[in-house]
Write a protein that holds these residues in place. Structure first.
Motif, PDB file in Angstrom:
ATOM      1  N   GLN A  61     -68.266  -1.796 -20.304  1.00  0.00           N
ATOM      2  CA  GLN A  61     -69.311  -2.351 -19.240  1.00  0.00           C
ATOM      3  C   GLN A  61     -69.409  -1.700 -17.914  1.00  0.00           C
ATOM      4  O   GLN A  61     -68.556  -1.362 -17.341  1.00  0.00           O
ATOM      5  CB  GLN A  61     -69.329  -4.012 -19.289  1.00  0.00           C
ATOM      6  CG  GLN A  61     -69.969  -4.428 -20.532  1.00  0.00           C
ATOM      7  CD  GLN A  61     -70.440  -5.970 -20.710  1.00  0.00           C
ATOM      8  OE1 GLN A  61     -69.907  -6.744 -19.886  1.00  0.00           O
ATOM      9  NE2 GLN A  61     -71.450  -6.244 -21.528  1.00  0.00           N
ATOM     10  N   GLU A  62     -70.684  -1.615 -17.479  1.00  0.00           N
ATOM     11  CA  GLU A  62     -70.854  -0.869 -16.241  1.00  0.00           C
ATOM     12  C   GLU A  62     -70.704  -1.864 -15.064  1.00  0.00           C
ATOM     13  O   GLU A  62     -70.924  -3.094 -15.585  1.00  0.00           O
ATOM     14  CB  GLU A  62     -72.280  -0.297 -16.231  1.00  0.00           C
ATOM     15  CG  GLU A  62     -73.435  -1.357 -16.410  1.00  0.00           C
ATOM     16  CD  GLU A  62     -74.797  -0.898 -16.031  1.00  0.00           C
ATOM     17  OE1 GLU A  62     -74.792  -0.202 -15.163  1.00  0.00           O
ATOM     18  OE2 GLU A  62     -75.720  -1.512 -16.768  1.00  0.00           O
ATOM     19  N   VAL A  64     -72.023  -4.486 -12.419  1.00  0.00           N
ATOM     20  CA  VAL A  64     -73.163  -5.202 -11.938  1.00  0.00           C
ATOM     21  C   VAL A  64     -72.766  -6.123 -10.967  1.00  0.00           C
ATOM     22  O   VAL A  64     -71.739  -6.870 -10.882  1.00  0.00           O
ATOM     23  CB  VAL A  64     -73.669  -6.182 -13.261  1.00  0.00           C
ATOM     24  CG1 VAL A  64     -74.998  -6.818 -12.832  1.00  0.00           C
ATOM     25  CG2 VAL A  64     -74.274  -5.233 -14.356  1.00  0.00           C
ATOM     26  N   ARG A  82     -82.548  -4.571   1.283  1.00  0.00           N
ATOM     27  CA  ARG A  82     -83.029  -3.292   1.193  1.00  0.00           C
ATOM     28  C   ARG A  82     -81.501  -2.184   1.496  1.00  0.00           C
ATOM     29  O   ARG A  82     -81.423  -1.330   0.767  1.00  0.00           O
ATOM     30  CB  ARG A  82     -84.192  -2.980   2.042  1.00  0.00           C
ATOM     31  CG  ARG A  82     -84.687  -1.553   2.121  1.00  0.00           C
ATOM     32  CD  ARG A  82     -85.165  -0.795   0.532  1.00  0.00           C
ATOM     33  NE  ARG A  82     -85.659  -1.766  -0.005  1.00  0.00           N
ATOM     34  CZ  ARG A  82     -85.796  -1.825  -1.327  1.00  0.00           C
ATOM     35  NH1 ARG A  82     -85.111  -1.072  -2.198  1.00  0.00           N
ATOM     36  NH2 ARG A  82     -86.341  -2.621  -2.243  1.00  0.00           N
ATOM     37  N   LEU A  85     -79.327  -2.842  -1.535  1.00  0.00           N
ATOM     38  CA  LEU A  85     -79.721  -2.120  -2.638  1.00  0.00           C
ATOM     39  C   LEU A  85     -79.397  -0.620  -2.396  1.00  0.00           C
ATOM     40  O   LEU A  85     -78.886  -0.185  -3.690  1.00  0.00           O
ATOM     41  CB  LEU A  85     -81.274  -2.348  -3.130  1.00  0.00           C
ATOM     42  CG  LEU A  85     -81.779  -3.941  -3.315  1.00  0.00           C
ATOM     43  CD1 LEU A  85     -83.003  -3.959  -3.349  1.00  0.00           C
ATOM     44  CD2 LEU A  85     -80.852  -4.361  -4.430  1.00  0.00           C
ATOM     45  N   TYR A  89     -77.169   1.313  -5.118  1.00  0.00           N
ATOM     46  CA  TYR A  89     -77.575   2.517  -5.925  1.00  0.00           C
ATOM     47  C   TYR A  89     -77.036   3.763  -5.800  1.00  0.00           C
ATOM     48  O   TYR A  89     -76.451   4.493  -6.753  1.00  0.00           O
ATOM     49  CB  TYR A  89     -79.029   2.717  -5.703  1.00  0.00           C
ATOM     50  CG  TYR A  89     -80.071   1.618  -5.752  1.00  0.00           C
ATOM     51  CD1 TYR A  89     -80.045   0.904  -7.052  1.00  0.00           C
ATOM     52  CD2 TYR A  89     -81.216   1.474  -5.199  1.00  0.00           C
ATOM     53  CE1 TYR A  89     -80.754  -0.347  -7.260  1.00  0.00           C
ATOM     54  CE2 TYR A  89     -82.111   0.474  -5.266  1.00  0.00           C
ATOM     55  CZ  TYR A  89     -81.798  -0.474  -6.291  1.00  0.00           C
ATOM     56  OH  TYR A  89     -82.872  -1.625  -6.700  1.00  0.00           O
ATOM     57  N   THR A  94     -75.328  -1.519 -10.645  1.00  0.00           N
ATOM     58  CA  THR A  94     -76.683  -2.108 -10.786  1.00  0.00           C
ATOM     59  C   THR A  94     -76.794  -3.569 -10.030  1.00  0.00           C
ATOM     60  O   THR A  94     -75.964  -4.266 -10.467  1.00  0.00           O
ATOM     61  CB  THR A  94     -77.087  -2.229 -12.110  1.00  0.00           C
ATOM     62  OG1 THR A  94     -76.905  -1.147 -12.832  1.00  0.00           O
ATOM     63  CG2 THR A  94     -78.309  -2.886 -12.414  1.00  0.00           C
ATOM     64  N   PRO A  95     -77.621  -3.655  -9.063  1.00  0.00           N
ATOM     65  CA  PRO A  95     -77.746  -5.020  -8.565  1.00  0.00           C
ATOM     66  C   PRO A  95     -78.521  -5.818  -9.358  1.00  0.00           C
ATOM     67  O   PRO A  95     -79.726  -5.469  -9.738  1.00  0.00           O
ATOM     68  CB  PRO A  95     -78.416  -4.911  -7.188  1.00  0.00           C
ATOM     69  CG  PRO A  95     -78.932  -3.108  -7.230  1.00  0.00           C
ATOM     70  CD  PRO A  95     -78.293  -2.795  -8.621  1.00  0.00           C
ATOM     71  N   ILE A  96     -78.514  -7.125  -9.567  1.00  0.00           N
ATOM     72  CA  ILE A  96     -79.219  -8.184 -10.394  1.00  0.00           C
ATOM     73  C   ILE A  96     -79.536  -9.276  -9.065  1.00  0.00           C
ATOM     74  O   ILE A  96     -78.598  -9.638  -8.331  1.00  0.00           O
ATOM     75  CB  ILE A  96     -78.988  -8.625 -11.534  1.00  0.00           C
ATOM     76  CG1 ILE A  96     -77.998  -9.329 -11.422  1.00  0.00           C
ATOM     77  CG2 ILE A  96     -78.674  -7.530 -12.656  1.00  0.00           C
ATOM     78  CD1 ILE A  96     -77.584 -10.170 -12.685  1.00  0.00           C
ATOM     79  N   ILE A  97     -80.965  -9.727  -8.905  1.00  0.00           N
ATOM     80  CA  ILE A  97     -81.152 -10.565  -7.679  1.00  0.00           C
ATOM     81  C   ILE A  97     -81.516 -11.799  -8.348  1.00  0.00           C
ATOM     82  O   ILE A  97     -82.504 -12.007  -9.219  1.00  0.00           O
ATOM     83  CB  ILE A  97     -82.162  -9.953  -6.835  1.00  0.00           C
ATOM     84  CG1 ILE A  97     -81.653  -8.455  -6.595  1.00  0.00           C
ATOM     85  CG2 ILE A  97     -82.489 -10.608  -5.902  1.00  0.00           C
ATOM     86  CD1 ILE A  97     -82.875  -7.503  -6.113  1.00  0.00           C
ATOM     87  N   VAL A  98     -81.238 -12.796  -7.677  1.00  0.00           N
ATOM     88  CA  VAL A  98     -81.570 -14.406  -8.024  1.00  0.00           C
ATOM     89  C   VAL A  98     -81.867 -14.733  -6.657  1.00  0.00           C
ATOM     90  O   VAL A  98     -81.313 -14.620  -5.742  1.00  0.00           O
ATOM     91  CB  VAL A  98     -80.750 -15.053  -8.977  1.00  0.00           C
ATOM     92  CG1 VAL A  98     -80.444 -14.699 -10.151  1.00  0.00           C
ATOM     93  CG2 VAL A  98     -79.541 -15.397  -8.218  1.00  0.00           C
ATOM     94  N   LEU A 113     -73.903 -18.719 -14.070  1.00  0.00           N
ATOM     95  CA  LEU A 113     -74.878 -18.028 -15.018  1.00  0.00           C
ATOM     96  C   LEU A 113     -73.913 -16.579 -14.912  1.00  0.00           C
ATOM     97  O   LEU A 113     -73.990 -15.899 -15.977  1.00  0.00           O
ATOM     98  CB  LEU A 113     -76.007 -17.965 -14.547  1.00  0.00           C
ATOM     99  CG  LEU A 113     -77.169 -17.012 -15.125  1.00  0.00           C
ATOM    100  CD1 LEU A 113     -77.380 -17.502 -16.699  1.00  0.00           C
ATOM    101  CD2 LEU A 113     -78.329 -16.558 -14.197  1.00  0.00           C
ATOM    102  N   ARG A 117     -72.399 -14.463 -17.704  1.00  0.00           N
ATOM    103  CA  ARG A 117     -73.098 -13.149 -18.227  1.00  0.00           C
ATOM    104  C   ARG A 117     -72.254 -11.791 -17.864  1.00  0.00           C
ATOM    105  O   ARG A 117     -72.893 -10.770 -17.409  1.00  0.00           O
ATOM    106  CB  ARG A 117     -74.384 -12.889 -17.758  1.00  0.00           C
ATOM    107  CG  ARG A 117     -75.357 -14.361 -17.809  1.00  0.00           C
ATOM    108  CD  ARG A 117     -75.915 -14.278 -19.539  1.00  0.00           C
ATOM    109  NE  ARG A 117     -76.260 -15.567 -19.830  1.00  0.00           N
ATOM    110  CZ  ARG A 117     -77.666 -15.847 -20.430  1.00  0.00           C
ATOM    111  NH1 ARG A 117     -78.307 -14.724 -20.567  1.00  0.00           N
ATOM    112  NH2 ARG A 117     -77.965 -17.136 -20.615  1.00  0.00           N
ATOM    113  N   GLN A 118     -70.969 -11.827 -17.562  1.00  0.00           N
ATOM    114  CA  GLN A 118     -70.141 -10.679 -16.859  1.00  0.00           C
ATOM    115  C   GLN A 118     -70.625 -10.217 -15.804  1.00  0.00           C
ATOM    116  O   GLN A 118     -70.486  -8.912 -15.687  1.00  0.00           O
ATOM    117  CB  GLN A 118     -69.766  -9.932 -18.280  1.00  0.00           C
ATOM    118  CG  GLN A 118     -69.236 -10.515 -19.623  1.00  0.00           C
ATOM    119  CD  GLN A 118     -70.354 -10.636 -20.484  1.00  0.00           C
ATOM    120  OE1 GLN A 118     -71.269  -9.909 -20.799  1.00  0.00           O
ATOM    121  NE2 GLN A 118     -70.486 -12.084 -20.909  1.00  0.00           N
TER     122      GLN A 118
END
Lengths: 313, 313
Positions: A61-62, A64, A82, A85, A89, A94-98, A113, A117-118
């Motif tokens: 897995q990459e 995150v 900004r 990110l 990049y 990979t950034p995931i935002i909540v 969560l 979700r690793q």
């Protein structure tokens, strides 16, 4: 087949520490030019990619990174986000935002969560109240922004210094009736800390405090502008959004005054000349947050606190 | 132990279709008041919660919706995103957000990530080029915003109608030399479609086209404002950011003119009186996207296209 080099391999080849390699990968200016060149040469010659290495670390897995912002349309946070990110990049992470919506329960929920979700590294935008307790188990895999915590890596702001600098600017210009529009004390930094710094300045210089406290949005700033008493030579606003509300109010009442605030808003500054404001260091905070996180992911530095400097414009 | 009712159970009890139940849960105004009351009474009496039901559908895991925005600080997208987040929070669904940066490869990458991490419904903000092919396998679990696709649920905008309405406003005010500052043709909707609508209007009314095309940001708008030829009675800008750049340019050259644009920017509208603009329906698009997604999750409607109406202010 190509060998999958790790940061550790590179460090061994270069005879430097893992964190030095991660600093070079992250273009940290603190690395000497000699060291940087040495490490970069090895990296290039073996064809090392931090991304592939990180993937190897996690099986297939990459990498995150989870980012918990408090609210997406906050102007300061947007600048920091900004920068984060862009830096991630660049590292092929990979950034995931909540959004926590300033709710501690949501932070706990999102951390849970992420665990399911690793997602194994997290950047959290702090707010009040957010206690260190619920973050504790992420120590070594987390960086907090805008709050100081002892046991977790964090990047925090100089609220007191910034208020002092802006008050001092008004004071040396000869103003003695300086009003303050701020945020409620429930907010530890943007609220209580900034208000206290204003009050301390007034006390030191024997000025009469004249202030109103409200919520963090333009409309609230506009609504509470009328609460500042006369005489009023100049106004200091705790945030950009309060400044927008205040400008709107003062212009509508044809009573524009010298105005200062923490933060930046190019559109406001274009339309209203002579505003006094400062770069609070939002972008720097984002870059540092990623640096500290990378030092956790690739290096061995798990806890570090950094104070971001502001710059008067 | 409490029975875990599903939407199907509720539909059977009410003697209506599953999609009607999901409409009631989602406060869709298209449901008649009689039906709404009937369904709501059953829902309340059995203590049905769509969240618990969705959790049951997925085993123990809570529902998570992935949102692929193109860029977080785009003004229109921010409004749509805010509406989406608010609607999802109301349903106790957790949204996680990633950025495509207008890159189709990033969309493919994120969709793959979502699949790996058990995210089973996705909202994508369309851009150009984004082909239906890479989205196809998500049919029935996806809603696209701002692009029309035949086989995937989508909510798209009336670019042509909006440009026509603004041009018509200028035309009926007597202006005949109307300049246009737009976006490059590589962008299918904000670019090509809007420019074409401007050119069509000019052709129908025998006006001489006078336009410049550039990138989607304030600075680009400012830089390209000088390219519009004289005479110039009025200017139409394709987007809010171009309008900000254009206003800056015209004010600096003391040559302010009647100006219209698609979108809304309260700060700009506060400082520059008499701007003509329109609510393009960004918020409506966000609400509809969630409605269509819920109809996929809870109902049986997998593909539906909706055109968002704009409103002249």
């Amino acid at each position: 087949m190509e060998k999958n080099y790790t940061i550790k391999d590179i460090a061994k080849l270069c005879q430097v520490g893992k964190s030095t390699v991660s600093r070079v990968l992250n273009h940290d200016p603190k690395v000497s030019e000699t060291t940087r060149q040495k490490v970069q040469t090895i990296i290039d010659s073996v064809g090392f990619s931090p991304n592939r290495s990180a993937q190897a670390m996690r099986g297939a897995q990459e990498p995150v990174v989870g980012i918990i912002v408090s609210r997406l349309n906050s102007s300061g946070e947007s600048q920091t986000l900004r920068a984060i990110l862009t830096a991630l990049y660049r590292q092929k992470i990979t950034p995931i935002i909540v959004e926590s919506q300033f709710d501690e329960k949501q932070v706990a929920h999102h951390l849970n969560l992420f665990k399911q979700r690793q997602v194994d590294s997290v950047i959290v935008f702090g707010f009040s109240p957010l206690s260190e307790d619920i973050l504790q188990q992420w120590q070594g895999n987390m960086v907090v922004i805008a709050r100081y915590f002892k046991e977790i890596s964090c990047v925090y702001y100089d609220d007191q210094g910034a208020i002092n600098a802006l008050m001092d600017k008004f004071y040396t210009q000869g103003y003695r009736h300086i009003g303050y529009l701020g945020i409620h004390d429930q907010d530890e930094t943007t609220g209580r800390l900034r208000t206290q710094s204003y009050l301390d300045f007034c006390h030191r210089h024997q000025l009469k405090p004249n202030f109103a406290l409200t919520e963090l949005d333009i409309e609230a700033g506009y609504q509470h502008s009328a609460q500042l008493a006369q005489p009023l030579d100049a106004v200091l606003c705790a945030t950009t959004s309060l400044a927008v509300g205040m400008v709107k109010y003062l212009q509508e009442h044809q009573s524009m005054r010298p105005l200062a605030y923490i933060g930046q808003n190019p559109l406001l500054e274009h339309f209203v000349p002579n505003l006094i404001n400062l770069d609070f260091g939002y972008e720097q905070a984002g870059n540092w947050a990623v640096e500290l996180l990378l030092a956790q992911i690739y290096g061995n530095k798990t806890v570090e606190q950094r104070l971001v400097s502001f710059h008067l414009s």
